[in-house]
Scaffold this active site. Sequence first.
Site, PDB file in Angstrom:
ATOM      1  N   ILE A  12       6.122   9.345  -6.436  1.00  0.00           N
ATOM      2  CA  ILE A  12       6.521  10.868  -5.939  1.00  0.00           C
ATOM      3  C   ILE A  12       7.817  10.889  -6.012  1.00  0.00           C
ATOM      4  O   ILE A  12       8.033  11.843  -6.480  1.00  0.00           O
ATOM      5  CB  ILE A  12       5.838  10.985  -4.432  1.00  0.00           C
ATOM      6  CG1 ILE A  12       4.379  10.964  -4.394  1.00  0.00           C
ATOM      7  CG2 ILE A  12       6.436  12.138  -3.807  1.00  0.00           C
ATOM      8  CD1 ILE A  12       3.831  10.969  -2.947  1.00  0.00           C
ATOM      9  N   ASP A  50      18.389  -1.752  -1.520  1.00  0.00           N
ATOM     10  CA  ASP A  50      17.230  -1.497  -0.348  1.00  0.00           C
ATOM     11  C   ASP A  50      17.998  -0.463   0.429  1.00  0.00           C
ATOM     12  O   ASP A  50      19.248  -0.327   0.602  1.00  0.00           O
ATOM     13  CB  ASP A  50      17.216  -2.692   0.372  1.00  0.00           C
ATOM     14  CG  ASP A  50      15.918  -2.684   1.321  1.00  0.00           C
ATOM     15  OD1 ASP A  50      14.973  -3.473   0.986  1.00  0.00           O
ATOM     16  OD2 ASP A  50      16.140  -2.266   2.430  1.00  0.00           O
ATOM     17  N   SER A 117       2.734  11.895   6.142  1.00  0.00           N
ATOM     18  CA  SER A 117       1.336  11.747   5.739  1.00  0.00           C
ATOM     19  C   SER A 117       0.454  12.367   6.483  1.00  0.00           C
ATOM     20  O   SER A 117       0.562  12.349   7.786  1.00  0.00           O
ATOM     21  CB  SER A 117       0.913  10.005   5.464  1.00  0.00           C
ATOM     22  OG  SER A 117      -0.470  10.139   5.394  1.00  0.00           O
ATOM     23  N   TYR A 141       0.023   1.531   8.697  1.00  0.00           N
ATOM     24  CA  TYR A 141       0.797   2.392   7.835  1.00  0.00           C
ATOM     25  C   TYR A 141       0.915   3.793   8.337  1.00  0.00           C
ATOM     26  O   TYR A 141       1.931   4.216   8.670  1.00  0.00           O
ATOM     27  CB  TYR A 141      -0.087   2.428   6.475  1.00  0.00           C
ATOM     28  CG  TYR A 141       0.483   3.657   5.800  1.00  0.00           C
ATOM     29  CD1 TYR A 141       1.715   3.653   5.214  1.00  0.00           C
ATOM     30  CD2 TYR A 141      -0.419   5.188   5.552  1.00  0.00           C
ATOM     31  CE1 TYR A 141       2.129   4.801   4.366  1.00  0.00           C
ATOM     32  CE2 TYR A 141       0.224   5.876   4.886  1.00  0.00           C
ATOM     33  CZ  TYR A 141       1.325   5.890   4.371  1.00  0.00           C
ATOM     34  OH  TYR A 141       1.806   7.128   3.730  1.00  0.00           O
ATOM     35  N   LYS A 145       4.544   5.863   9.898  1.00  0.00           N
ATOM     36  CA  LYS A 145       4.694   7.275   9.657  1.00  0.00           C
ATOM     37  C   LYS A 145       5.150   8.231  10.934  1.00  0.00           C
ATOM     38  O   LYS A 145       5.911   8.966  11.147  1.00  0.00           O
ATOM     39  CB  LYS A 145       3.705   8.140   8.748  1.00  0.00           C
ATOM     40  CG  LYS A 145       4.039   7.366   7.636  1.00  0.00           C
ATOM     41  CD  LYS A 145       5.088   7.689   6.540  1.00  0.00           C
ATOM     42  CE  LYS A 145       5.303   7.146   5.320  1.00  0.00           C
ATOM     43  NZ  LYS A 145       6.603   7.190   4.590  1.00  0.00           N
ATOM     44  N   ASN A 170      -3.447  14.668  -0.299  1.00  0.00           N
ATOM     45  CA  ASN A 170      -3.625  13.624  -1.454  1.00  0.00           C
ATOM     46  C   ASN A 170      -3.136  14.109  -2.964  1.00  0.00           C
ATOM     47  O   ASN A 170      -3.777  14.748  -3.286  1.00  0.00           O
ATOM     48  CB  ASN A 170      -5.241  13.444  -1.464  1.00  0.00           C
ATOM     49  CG  ASN A 170      -5.750  12.622  -0.156  1.00  0.00           C
ATOM     50  OD1 ASN A 170      -5.480  13.194   0.977  1.00  0.00           O
ATOM     51  ND2 ASN A 170      -6.460  11.635  -0.200  1.00  0.00           N
ATOM     52  N   LEU A 190      -9.328   7.433  -4.922  1.00  0.00           N
ATOM     53  CA  LEU A 190     -10.267   8.097  -5.612  1.00  0.00           C
ATOM     54  C   LEU A 190     -10.170   8.446  -7.198  1.00  0.00           C
ATOM     55  O   LEU A 190     -10.834   8.180  -8.130  1.00  0.00           O
ATOM     56  CB  LEU A 190     -10.730   9.290  -4.778  1.00  0.00           C
ATOM     57  CG  LEU A 190     -11.551  10.448  -5.620  1.00  0.00           C
ATOM     58  CD1 LEU A 190     -12.995   9.891  -5.745  1.00  0.00           C
ATOM     59  CD2 LEU A 190     -11.823  11.785  -4.606  1.00  0.00           C
ATOM     60  N   ARG A 290     -15.619   2.661   3.567  1.00  0.00           N
ATOM     61  CA  ARG A 290     -14.744   1.430   3.403  1.00  0.00           C
ATOM     62  C   ARG A 290     -14.350   1.514   4.944  1.00  0.00           C
ATOM     63  O   ARG A 290     -14.039   2.560   5.821  1.00  0.00           O
ATOM     64  CB  ARG A 290     -13.315   1.953   2.950  1.00  0.00           C
ATOM     65  CG  ARG A 290     -13.870   2.345   1.349  1.00  0.00           C
ATOM     66  CD  ARG A 290     -12.536   2.929   0.586  1.00  0.00           C
ATOM     67  NE  ARG A 290     -11.947   4.007   1.097  1.00  0.00           N
ATOM     68  CZ  ARG A 290     -10.999   4.959   0.595  1.00  0.00           C
ATOM     69  NH1 ARG A 290     -10.482   4.318  -0.529  1.00  0.00           N
ATOM     70  NH2 ARG A 290     -10.494   5.783   1.342  1.00  0.00           N
ATOM     71  N   GLY A 292     -12.181   1.618   8.268  1.00  0.00           N
ATOM     72  CA  GLY A 292     -11.049   2.535   8.670  1.00  0.00           C
ATOM     73  C   GLY A 292     -11.285   4.016   7.806  1.00  0.00           C
ATOM     74  O   GLY A 292     -10.350   4.703   8.230  1.00  0.00           O
ATOM     75  N   ASP A 293     -12.229   4.298   7.082  1.00  0.00           N
ATOM     76  CA  ASP A 293     -12.199   5.402   6.402  1.00  0.00           C
ATOM     77  C   ASP A 293     -12.679   6.606   7.420  1.00  0.00           C
ATOM     78  O   ASP A 293     -12.906   6.126   8.590  1.00  0.00           O
ATOM     79  CB  ASP A 293     -13.639   5.354   5.487  1.00  0.00           C
ATOM     80  CG  ASP A 293     -13.032   5.837   4.075  1.00  0.00           C
ATOM     81  OD1 ASP A 293     -11.921   6.357   4.014  1.00  0.00           O
ATOM     82  OD2 ASP A 293     -14.088   5.487   3.045  1.00  0.00           O
TER      83      ASP A 293
HETATM   84  N1  UFG Z   1     -13.559   7.011  -2.313  1.00  0.00           N
HETATM   85  C1  UFG Z   1     -14.652   6.499  -2.955  1.00  0.00           C
HETATM   86  N2  UFG Z   1     -14.532   5.599  -3.827  1.00  0.00           N
HETATM   87  C2  UFG Z   1     -13.509   4.926  -4.229  1.00  0.00           C
HETATM   88  C3  UFG Z   1     -12.297   5.350  -3.664  1.00  0.00           C
HETATM   89  C4  UFG Z   1     -12.299   6.571  -2.609  1.00  0.00           C
HETATM   90  O1  UFG Z   1     -15.657   7.187  -2.804  1.00  0.00           O
HETATM   91  O2  UFG Z   1     -13.479   4.153  -4.984  1.00  0.00           O
HETATM   92  C5  UFG Z   1     -13.764   8.082  -1.366  1.00  0.00           C
HETATM   93  C6  UFG Z   1     -13.296   7.606  -0.145  1.00  0.00           C
HETATM   94  O3  UFG Z   1     -14.304   7.099   0.512  1.00  0.00           O
HETATM   95  C7  UFG Z   1     -12.639   8.977   0.666  1.00  0.00           C
HETATM   96  C8  UFG Z   1     -12.056   9.754  -0.584  1.00  0.00           C
HETATM   97  O4  UFG Z   1     -12.696   9.119  -1.688  1.00  0.00           O
HETATM   98  O5  UFG Z   1     -13.810   9.613   1.078  1.00  0.00           O
HETATM   99  C9  UFG Z   1     -10.625   9.723  -0.896  1.00  0.00           C
HETATM  100  O6  UFG Z   1     -10.304   8.262  -0.667  1.00  0.00           O
HETATM  101  P1  UFG Z   1      -8.610   7.988  -1.195  1.00  0.00           P
HETATM  102  O7  UFG Z   1      -8.522   6.601  -0.987  1.00  0.00           O
HETATM  103  O8  UFG Z   1      -8.201   8.492  -2.369  1.00  0.00           O
HETATM  104  O9  UFG Z   1      -7.572   8.721  -0.058  1.00  0.00           O
HETATM  105  P2  UFG Z   1      -7.496   8.603   1.288  1.00  0.00           P
HETATM  106  O10 UFG Z   1      -7.475  10.155   1.874  1.00  0.00           O
HETATM  107  O11 UFG Z   1      -8.763   7.887   2.111  1.00  0.00           O
HETATM  108  O12 UFG Z   1      -6.114   7.922   1.745  1.00  0.00           O
HETATM  109  C10 UFG Z   1      -5.184   8.239   0.810  1.00  0.00           C
HETATM  110  C11 UFG Z   1      -4.256   7.157   0.675  1.00  0.00           C
HETATM  111  C12 UFG Z   1      -3.542   6.617   2.053  1.00  0.00           C
HETATM  112  C13 UFG Z   1      -2.994   7.721   2.989  1.00  0.00           C
HETATM  113  C14 UFG Z   1      -4.167   8.963   2.807  1.00  0.00           C
HETATM  114  C15 UFG Z   1      -3.402   9.958   3.400  1.00  0.00           C
HETATM  115  O13 UFG Z   1      -4.812   5.932  -0.098  1.00  0.00           O
HETATM  116  O14 UFG Z   1      -2.596   5.929   1.457  1.00  0.00           O
HETATM  117  O15 UFG Z   1      -4.365   9.295   1.513  1.00  0.00           O
HETATM  118  O16 UFG Z   1      -2.201  10.443   2.929  1.00  0.00           O
HETATM  119  F1  UFG Z   1      -2.566   7.185   4.075  1.00  0.00           F
END
Ligand code: UFG
Length: 336
Positions: A12, A50, A117, A141, A145, A170, A190, A290, A292-293
């Site tokens: 970013i 740093d 975030s 994490y 934030k 995202n 994703l 996953r 923590g999802d």
């Molecule tokens: N997903 C899948 N398969 C995968 C990866 C993700 O189905 O292989 C699904 C997840 O279950 C979720 C969605 O896609 O429903 C989005 O998942 P991401 O990992 O792309 O995004 P998240 O919102 O879960 O997490 C991301 C970052 C974190 C950050 C968060 C909010 O990974 O670091 O956005 O900013 F904290």
Amino acid sequence: MKILITGGAGYIGSTIASVLEDNGHTPILLDSLVTGRREFVRDRIFYEADIADRAMVRRVFSDHPDIFATIHCAALIVVPESVTRPYEYYKENVVKSMEFFRLLSELGYNRVVFSSSAALYDVVPGFMVTEESPLRPNSPYSRTKYMMEMILSDFCSAYNLKGIALRYFNPIGADPKMRTGLHIQFPTHLIGKLVEVALGREPVFYLTGVDWPTRDGSGIRDYLHVWDLARAHLNAVERFDSVIEAEASVGTPYSVINLGTGKGVTVKEFIAAFEKVYGQKIPVSIRPARPGDVAGAFANADKAARLLGWKAELSIEQGIADALRWGQVRDRVIHY
Ligand code: UFG
């Protein structure tokens, strides 16, 4: 204007640097290169250090006394890693950022834009969150934030700092000119996984979680093009004083703003959009959610429109197309 970007060699931060440059500003980059890439620094003004290196931070400002604002992106950002290495996350993201803010305040460089975030939000009915929606950070994490938002807000009321915390949803895609993009070699999110499958690096995409209370059972998010995300930072620095002025009634020179498209997209909808852009079907296998999802959230982006004069312009299809193009050129730009 000169703008300091910490984490300026990251995904970013480097995109923000391109947006600033393309709009006539001069980014000054500070990055430890622990996760950032030297390839992204190119011919830019760059300090390899740093944020906790006080002598180097002082040198940056003595070399460039006309720095107008600091965009603080530097952080560790991997959620599962934060669960197993909380010490490193609290140290890097909280302790070091707090000292960095303290030094900025001492040096009198008081305009701070902070990368926060959407992971802070609790899940709400309907999934749309405003900046006032309840927070429930559920990983070390996201707690870093959360803590940094509170620290920045308290510093803004006690010291001479002025802060804008931007809550990112995202990000997807890459610099449309392919100067930079996601540099993680083995992504877990994703769009990263879908690109891996499309480029033949992985055989199948695992759809994690189909029992959420969303319209089709898969998780819902707000995917915005990283170029749009970066453009919001341009507006945040150019309009910095008026954003802070607009919050004057609150009493603290501090503002929190969501950066999202305002549109919720489920994983199934995202896969369909991906297949349309890619032109082929993606092999999908269903897996449990996953650890923590969450069901997810999308942004109410009205405040960004009102205060920053910003809204996302690039489509999800454009983000997917740029992520695919970046996936193809990445290994020529980055030398792992
Ligand atoms: N997903 C899948 N398969 C995968 C990866 C993700 O189905 O292989 C699904 C997840 O279950 C979720 C969605 O896609 O429903 C989005 O998942 P991401 O990992 O792309 O995004 P998240 O919102 O879960 O997490 C991301 C970052 C974190 C950050 C968060 C909010 O990974 O670091 O956005 O900013 F904290």
